[in-house]
Design a protein around this motif. Structure first.
Motif, PDB file in Angstrom:
ATOM      1  N   THR A 152     -39.791  47.243   7.345  1.00  9.05           N
ATOM      2  CA  THR A 152     -40.150  45.940   6.030  1.00  9.05           C
ATOM      3  C   THR A 152     -39.628  45.819   5.258  1.00  9.05           C
ATOM      4  O   THR A 152     -38.109  46.575   5.461  1.00  9.05           O
TER       5      THR A 152
ATOM      6  N   ARG B  53     -43.259  43.981   3.849  1.00  9.90           N
ATOM      7  CA  ARG B  53     -43.847  42.693   4.603  1.00  9.90           C
ATOM      8  C   ARG B  53     -43.020  43.204   6.271  1.00  9.90           C
ATOM      9  O   ARG B  53     -41.245  43.573   6.125  1.00  9.90           O
TER      10      ARG B  53
ATOM     11  N   GLY C 150     -44.214  39.726   9.210  1.00 14.62           N
ATOM     12  CA  GLY C 150     -43.667  39.276   7.961  1.00 14.62           C
ATOM     13  C   GLY C 150     -46.309  39.764   6.967  1.00 14.62           C
ATOM     14  O   GLY C 150     -46.133  39.784   6.116  1.00 14.62           O
ATOM     15  N   SER C 151     -47.088  39.903   7.430  1.00 11.36           N
ATOM     16  CA  SER C 151     -48.058  40.944   7.560  1.00 11.36           C
ATOM     17  C   SER C 151     -47.023  42.275   6.677  1.00 11.36           C
ATOM     18  O   SER C 151     -45.906  42.638   6.510  1.00 11.36           O
ATOM     19  N   LYS C 152     -48.077  42.413   5.740  1.00 13.16           N
ATOM     20  CA  LYS C 152     -47.722  43.781   4.747  1.00 13.16           C
ATOM     21  C   LYS C 152     -48.490  45.159   5.376  1.00 13.16           C
ATOM     22  O   LYS C 152     -49.784  45.120   6.113  1.00 13.16           O
TER      23      LYS C 152
END
Length: 709
Positions: A368, A373, A393-395
């Protein structure tokens, strides 16, 4: 060359134009021809079918009238067949006046012909279907068949012959005049080759035809298979002349005779062919006109294209000169593009190698940025959390909610703030499949300038390892308890041996029957304590069962009889439904007695305020096994406890009980090759089902005689 090209272009345009304009017209004419042809064919079929239906109605009405005539004559005033003189005049009038019948006959109940009119007949007709139907009280119409008695082809209608008391004393029958029957057939003269005739179920022609077929000698079709099937239909087939015909046929109700109306197919389809010629005569002039129009249009289009082509040639010459200049520029660009492609390929190979390297790691890996992210992950991480994929790109704490834990988030933040490695061993998480344990490690990611770019997380599922560690601890505890149980059992068993020996001597010395009974009850309880101690020893150090023949119903009766006098069972109603046909089984009598006693006592303890104890024995359907169902109306067992009741030292009785009863019982039943099932609802009651094999395959019994418990 150019002139030839434009000629071909004109030719192609003509074909294209003709196709565009003529094709819908051709399709329209084709559909019109198809629909009208179908309508004409349907009319022809309807005419043939109508002729058949009208004649079927006529023949059916004629035969029904004859049955009515015969029914009115089939009743005599005498009680037997001795006196038929009064009926003779009526029968002769039916034959001579109307010409409907060839002859009339009367047969007794055995089928012997006792009287015939207009023809001398003798013999027995008991085997005939019309006799068999009418002797049962039914009217009957036969097919046209050859009769040895009448020495000719006949069609018989019959009625039961009744006396003055309405009793059936014989059968009255009449042979229909076939020539009169044939005269009823009305050919509607649909064409020169149309004809109407009767045929049998086997396809044999039964009546004269207009075109000269011989009745009872020729079949109505050419070939091996009879095309006349079912109740009715319209078919095309080869007739007895070998000519292809259109045939409509229908079954005559109450018989196996068909009525067919045929016409040569060539004559039948003549209106269709005539309409097709009319369509053709209309189509040819129209198509010729379309060809002329299409050719003129194509010439006009070709002329315009020729002018456009000349202008385009001039424009192409100018473009060719500019193209030479662009080629030089493109050559330089190609060199730069090739260099860029080579660098891109090397970069792609490097990325693929890194991704394969990450995927080869057997732990879950995910990277991340500093805000959490996701930038990269490996396949093992997806399989670890049962995910197919997710968007980069998602958390991470939103995509995987089970990681949203205060300890994990704190370790993540400390790794960013301190730039050091942090580990969380055996972290307990709940992913919806129960609690699981994971090892988590957080590693900082830095670039060449030692700048922190993100975090790499390594995740390992250690649930099985933790469970194994817990199980080993439980096994160690059970081992210690087993040793303790062995010592306690030996310490208890020695005094019991002295007590039982003393009671046995006391039993032999006393003569008082009441005292003897009391001593026997106490001695039975001592034996039961000894058996419980032996069960405890068997649980810690199992011994093989001693198999004998056991009457399971008797064992249950004896066990309940003994327990019913105990204070625990005073408020309990015992209901027994023991199958008297239950087979004798091979089992260890003492072990089964202990299993049943344990379950009976558990059931009674579950009903402290009283209730009903139900015991049912049965044989398992389609299996060599028997089943004992023991039900109570007690407090029941919770679903959580149902999974643990067979575990050693587990008890739902709080301070009461050792928790060994059911675990010992289960070990005994498994030693017999059986099973114990439990069903319970809290507050409603519990049912224990003990399932045992009838025979112990491959095992020897201790003795051959049956043991009555």
């Amino acid at each position: 060359m150019a002139s030839k090209y434009f000629k071909r272009l004109t030719y192609r345009n003509t074909l294209l134009t003709l196709t565009i304009f003529a094709l819908p017209f051709i399709i329209l004419l084709g559909v019109l021809d198809l629909e009208i042809s179908r309508m004409i064919k349907n009319q022809i079929n309807a005419q043939l079918s109508g002729a058949v239906q009208e004649n079927i109605k006529t023949i059916k009405l004629f035969l029904e009238d004859r049955l009515t005539d015969l029914a009115s004559a089939a009743r005599i005033n005498s009680s037997d067949l001795e006196n038929l003189e009064e009926q003779e005049k009526l029968f002769l009038n039916l034959i001579q006046e109307k010409k409907w019948y060839d002859f009339i006959f009367v047969a007794d109940r055995e089928g012997n012909l006792v009287k015939s009119f207009n023809r001398s007949l003798s013999g027995n007709i008991a085997s005939r279907s019309y006799f068999q139907a009418s002797i049962q009280g039914k009217s009957y119409i036969s097919d046209i068949f050859y009769s040895e008695i009448a020495n000719g082809n006949v069609m018989v209608i019959s009625q039961p012959l009744r006396n003055q008391h309405n009793q059936i004393i014989g059968v009255m029958g009449a042979s229909i005049n076939l020539n009169y029957l044939y005269s009823l057939l009305s050919d509607l003269r649909l064409g020169k080759t149309s004809e109407l005739f009767l045929l049998s179920n086997d396809g044999l022609i039964l009546s004269p035809t207009k075109l000269g077929a011989f009745p009872f000698a020729e079949k109505a079709y050419t070939g091996e298979t009879n095309p006349h099937r079912g109740e009715k239909g319209v078919i095309i087939h080869l007739d007895y002349r070998g000519q292809e015909v259109l045939c409509a046929y229908q079954h005559l109700p109450g018989t196996s005779i068909y009525l067919a109306s045929e016409m040569d197919l060539e004559e039948a389809m003549f209106p269709v062919r005539r309409f097709n010629r009319i369509i053709l005569y209309f189509f040819l002039p129209s198509f010729l006109f379309l060809i002329i129009i299409s050719n003129l249009y194509s010439r006009r289009v070709t002329s315009l294209i020729k002018k456009l082509t000349t202008n385009l040639v001039k424009a192409l010459e100018e473009c060719r000169e500019r193209r030479l200049q662009l080629d030089l520029i493109n050559q330089e660009l190609e060199k730069k593009i090739l260099e860029s492609q080579r660098l891109a390929t090397e970069l792609q190979l490097s990325e693929e190698y890194i991704m394969h390297l990450i995927d080869s790691i057997s732990l879950g890996l995910i990277g991340t940025d500093l805000e959490g992210r996701i930038t990269h992950f490996n396949r093992h991480f997806l399989s670890l959390f049962n995910m197919e994929s997710f968007k980069k790109g998602s958390k991470i704490f939103e995509i995987i909610p089970c990681l949203k834990d205060q300890t994990i988030e704190q370790a993540f933040l400390e790794t960013i703030q301190q730039g050091t490695v942090h580990q969380l061993p055996a972290k307990r998480l709940n992913r919806g499949h129960g609690e699981e344990y994971f090892n988590l490690a957080f590693f900082p990611i830095r670039n060449g300038n030692d700048k922190l770019l993100g975090i790499t997380m390594l995740i390992e599922n250690v649930t099985e390892k933790e469970k194994l560690r817990t199980r080993l601890a439980e096994y160690e505890k059970l081992s210690a308890l087993s040793q303790l149980a062995l010592g306690a059992a030996h310490e208890i068993n020695n005094p019991l041996l002295g007590i039982s020996s003393f009671l046995e001597i006391l039993l032999e010395d006393t003569d008082d029957p009441q005292k003897k009974q009391q001593i026997e009850v106490v001695l039975d309880n001592v034996y039961r304590i000894s058996q419980t101690i032996r069960g405890l020893l068997n649980f810690a150090r199992p011994a093989p069962p001693q198999f004998t023949k056991v009457n399971l119903n008797q064992l249950i009766e004896d066990s309940l009889s003994f327990l019913s006098h105990q204070p625990l069972f005073k408020k309990i109603k015992i209901e027994k439904r023991l199958n008297p046909q239950l087979p004798v089984i091979t089992a260890d009598l003492n072990q089964l007695r202990q299993v049943l006693t344990n379950i009976f006592i558990n059931a009674a303890q579950a009903m402290p305020e009283g209730g009903r104890l139900t015991v049912i024995t049965s044989k398992v359907k389609f299996e060599d096994r028997v089943q004992v169902d023991i039900s109570d109306t007690g407090i029941g067992i919770s679903p959580e406890d149902q999974q643990k009741i067979f575990d050693p030292f587990f008890s739902t009785k709080k301070t009461q009980g050792t928790g060994l009863g059911l675990s010992i019982s289960l070990s005994y039943i498994k030693a017999h090759g059986g099973e114990i099932q439990v069903q319970s609802q809290p507050g409603t009651g519990t049912t224990f089902s003990v399932i045992l094999p009838i025979r112990q395959k491959g095992r020897l019994t201790g003795k051959d005689e049956e043991v009555i418990a």
